[in-house]
Design a protein around this motif. Structure first.
Motif, PDB file in Angstrom:
ATOM      1  N   GLY A  96      45.449  49.139  43.852  1.00 46.44           N
ATOM      2  CA  GLY A  96      44.550  48.253  44.581  1.00 46.44           C
ATOM      3  C   GLY A  96      44.608  46.814  44.094  1.00 46.44           C
ATOM      4  N   THR A  97      44.183  45.904  44.963  1.00 47.82           N
ATOM      5  CA  THR A  97      44.115  44.484  44.630  1.00 47.82           C
ATOM      6  C   THR A  97      42.744  43.940  45.030  1.00 47.82           C
ATOM      7  OG1 THR A  97      44.887  43.680  46.775  1.00 47.82           O
ATOM      8  CG2 THR A  97      46.589  44.293  45.165  1.00 47.82           C
ATOM      9  N   ILE A  98      42.560  42.647  44.844  1.00 48.26           N
ATOM     10  CA  ILE A  98      41.308  41.995  45.212  1.00 48.26           C
ATOM     11  C   ILE A  98      40.942  42.246  46.679  1.00 48.26           C
ATOM     12  CG2 ILE A  98      42.464  39.808  45.726  1.00 48.26           C
ATOM     13  CD1 ILE A  98      39.983  38.344  44.751  1.00 48.26           C
ATOM     14  N   SER A  99      41.939  42.486  47.527  1.00 46.74           N
ATOM     15  CA  SER A  99      41.675  42.764  48.945  1.00 46.74           C
ATOM     16  C   SER A  99      40.691  43.909  49.122  1.00 46.74           C
ATOM     17  CB  SER A  99      42.980  43.104  49.676  1.00 46.74           C
ATOM     18  OG  SER A  99      43.877  42.031  49.654  1.00 46.74           O
ATOM     19  N   LEU A 100      40.746  44.876  48.230  1.00 47.92           N
ATOM     20  CA  LEU A 100      39.875  46.041  48.339  1.00 47.92           C
ATOM     21  C   LEU A 100      38.406  45.660  48.170  1.00 47.92           C
ATOM     22  CD1 LEU A 100      40.361  49.083  48.774  1.00 47.92           C
ATOM     23  CD2 LEU A 100      40.165  49.370  46.307  1.00 47.92           C
ATOM     24  N   ALA A 101      38.138  44.635  47.367  1.00 48.13           N
ATOM     25  CA  ALA A 101      36.760  44.172  47.163  1.00 48.13           C
ATOM     26  C   ALA A 101      36.279  43.292  48.307  1.00 48.13           C
ATOM     27  CB  ALA A 101      36.659  43.413  45.847  1.00 48.13           C
ATOM     28  N   ILE A 102      37.207  42.745  49.069  1.00 46.01           N
ATOM     29  CA  ILE A 102      36.872  41.811  50.147  1.00 46.01           C
ATOM     30  C   ILE A 102      36.782  42.497  51.506  1.00 46.01           C
ATOM     31  CG2 ILE A 102      37.712  39.789  51.431  1.00 46.01           C
ATOM     32  CD1 ILE A 102      39.025  38.855  48.802  1.00 46.01           C
ATOM     33  N   ASP A 250      29.701  28.511  36.547  1.00 49.10           N
ATOM     34  CA  ASP A 250      29.899  29.942  36.798  1.00 49.10           C
ATOM     35  C   ASP A 250      30.995  30.242  37.819  1.00 49.10           C
ATOM     36  OD1 ASP A 250      27.939  30.690  34.975  1.00 49.10           O
ATOM     37  OD2 ASP A 250      26.353  30.575  36.470  1.00 49.10           O
ATOM     38  N   TYR A 251      31.886  29.311  38.030  1.00 49.68           N
ATOM     39  CA  TYR A 251      32.991  29.605  38.947  1.00 49.68           C
ATOM     40  C   TYR A 251      34.006  30.486  38.227  1.00 49.68           C
ATOM     41  CZ  TYR A 251      36.438  29.286  42.603  1.00 49.68           C
ATOM     42  OH  TYR A 251      37.310  29.629  43.620  1.00 49.68           O
ATOM     43  N   ASP A 252      34.305  31.626  38.810  1.00 51.00           N
ATOM     44  CA  ASP A 252      35.299  32.538  38.250  1.00 51.00           C
ATOM     45  C   ASP A 252      35.862  33.367  39.389  1.00 51.00           C
ATOM     46  OD1 ASP A 252      36.889  34.006  36.563  1.00 51.00           O
ATOM     47  OD2 ASP A 252      35.277  35.299  35.821  1.00 51.00           O
ATOM     48  N   ALA A 253      37.112  33.134  39.736  1.00 49.94           N
ATOM     49  CA  ALA A 253      37.750  33.867  40.828  1.00 49.94           C
ATOM     50  C   ALA A 253      39.205  34.117  40.467  1.00 49.94           C
ATOM     51  CB  ALA A 253      37.655  33.074  42.132  1.00 49.94           C
ATOM     52  N   THR A 254      39.592  35.364  40.469  1.00 45.27           N
ATOM     53  CA  THR A 254      40.976  35.710  40.172  1.00 45.27           C
ATOM     54  C   THR A 254      41.451  36.793  41.123  1.00 45.27           C
ATOM     55  OG1 THR A 254      40.330  37.407  38.562  1.00 45.27           O
ATOM     56  CG2 THR A 254      40.763  35.189  37.703  1.00 45.27           C
ATOM     57  N   SER A 255      42.740  36.794  41.346  1.00 52.20           N
ATOM     58  CA  SER A 255      43.359  37.936  42.003  1.00 52.20           C
ATOM     59  C   SER A 255      43.565  38.994  40.919  1.00 52.20           C
ATOM     60  CB  SER A 255      44.704  37.514  42.595  1.00 52.20           C
ATOM     61  OG  SER A 255      45.326  38.578  43.242  1.00 52.20           O
ATOM     62  N   TRP A 256      43.543  40.270  41.285  1.00 50.96           N
ATOM     63  CA  TRP A 256      43.687  41.303  40.258  1.00 50.96           C
ATOM     64  C   TRP A 256      44.373  42.545  40.808  1.00 50.96           C
ATOM     65  CZ3 TRP A 256      41.067  45.411  42.202  1.00 50.96           C
ATOM     66  CH2 TRP A 256      39.919  45.164  42.982  1.00 50.96           C
ATOM     67  N   PHE A 257      44.867  43.364  39.878  1.00 43.51           N
ATOM     68  CA  PHE A 257      45.475  44.648  40.196  1.00 43.51           C
ATOM     69  C   PHE A 257      44.689  45.752  39.494  1.00 43.51           C
ATOM     70  CE2 PHE A 257      49.654  42.092  39.842  1.00 43.51           C
ATOM     71  CZ  PHE A 257      49.602  41.714  41.175  1.00 43.51           C
TER      72      PHE A 257
END
Length: 328
Positions: A96-102, A250-257
């Protein structure tokens, strides 16, 4: 002892023996056959490269082959649906990737529920984006961007490009606009390549993009880096400050696996897969491969990943709803 008694005694002994053996047969040690790792993106891309590196090392730990199966399409929803509906036995895993959370908040209807139908196993890696502008832009810093963004009107809009409606670049920028309380105007493209081409050509001044893609362009003077999207500076580009450092609190945004299995998978199986994934990521080969695609190795526990994933679902749902983003 009568003949009838001997028969009853023998039958009882056989039943007791079968009872002692049966649990061992029923509880065959996991895994005892090949595992399928489903990837929602085409072969050769960053997700596929990372998945194959992790699968190779996990298979050594588990002593079973892990077969990577690419099921691209629909922002990884085809792959996610496949795993969500698979038998909950640990033999079908989602990369899975960040897409799954979106996707749960982005799409009007989904054939599965990412939060209910899938169980997090381990976060494998996290990859920051870079906020970059064309060097000809008057925006020299995040402070300039915030100042200009607070003054925008219909005649003086600040435009930004993205790979498309609901893409990481789109939502990362909407999160920035929300946190900084500024107004930015979205210009969606059909993919990251044409979006970046127009930023490089000066048609659109700004974009968030993968750190590996953008670093060579920054070093060549074709782009100016404003900030890294993660809470901490990237080891790949330690001289580029974070948005949080520059006043976007508090900005924190990353793509993830990360790895997921179908809901209902036994906890013991999840633990076995988690240990194999963590050990795989910690190897020098897998860590090097992850860094080669712009990602920092993580290797979390299943409970840590569960907490992270639920926080991601909430964060991106808030962004999607406030920005009124939706994909049919």
């Amino acid at each position: 002892m009568t003949e009838k008694s001997r028969m009853i005694f023998s039958l009882t002994a056989i039943l007791l023996a079968l009872g002692a053996i049966a649990p061992g047969l029923a509880l065959a040690e996991f895994p005892d056959r090949p595992i399928r790792l489903v990837v929602g993106f085409p072969a050769g891309g960053a997700s596929d490269v990372a998945a194959r590196a992790v699968a190779e090392k996990m298979s050594l730990q588990l002593k079973q082959p892990i077969i990577v199966e690419n099921k691209p399409g629909a922002a990884s929803n085809i792959a996610s649906d496949t795993v969500a509906k698979a038998a909950p036995d640990g033999y079908t895993i989602l990369f899975g990737t960040i897409s799954l959370a979106i996707n749960g908040s982005l799409y009007k209807t989904l054939s599965y529920d990412p939060s209910k139908d899938l169980v997090p196993v381990s976060e494998l890696a996290s990859a920051p984006f870079l906020l970059v502008v064309n060097p000809s832009s008057s925006i020299q810093s995040v402070a300039d961007l915030i100042s200009a963004g607070k003054k925008t009107d219909t005649e003086n809009r600040i435009y930004y490009a993205s790979a498309g409606n609901g893409s990481g670049a789109h939502l990362f920028t909407e999160l920035l606009a929300s946190r900084a309380r500024i107004k930015l105007t979205h210009v969606p493209y059909r993919g990251a390549a044409p979006a970046m081409a127009d930023v490089l050509g000066g048609q659109v001044p700004m974009i968030f993009d993968n750190i590996i893609t953008t670093l060579p362009l920054i070093k060549a003077g074709k782009l100016r880096a404003l900030a890294v999207s993660s809470k901490r500076r990237s080891t790949v580009a330690p001289d580029i400050p974070t948005l949080d450092e520059q006043g976007v609190t508090d900005y924190d945004a990353t793509s993830w696996f990360g790895l997921f299995v179908p809901a209902g998978t036994p906890a013991s199986v999840v633990s076995t897969l988690n240990r194999a994934a963590v050990d795989a990521v910690k190897t020098s080969q897998v860590s090097a491969t992850l860094r080669s695609v712009g990602a920092e190795p993580v290797a979390s526990s299943d409970t840590q990943f569960q907490d992270f994933f639920q926080a991601e679902v909430k964060k991106w749902a808030d962004v999607v709803h406030s920005a009124k983003v939706q994909v049919n």
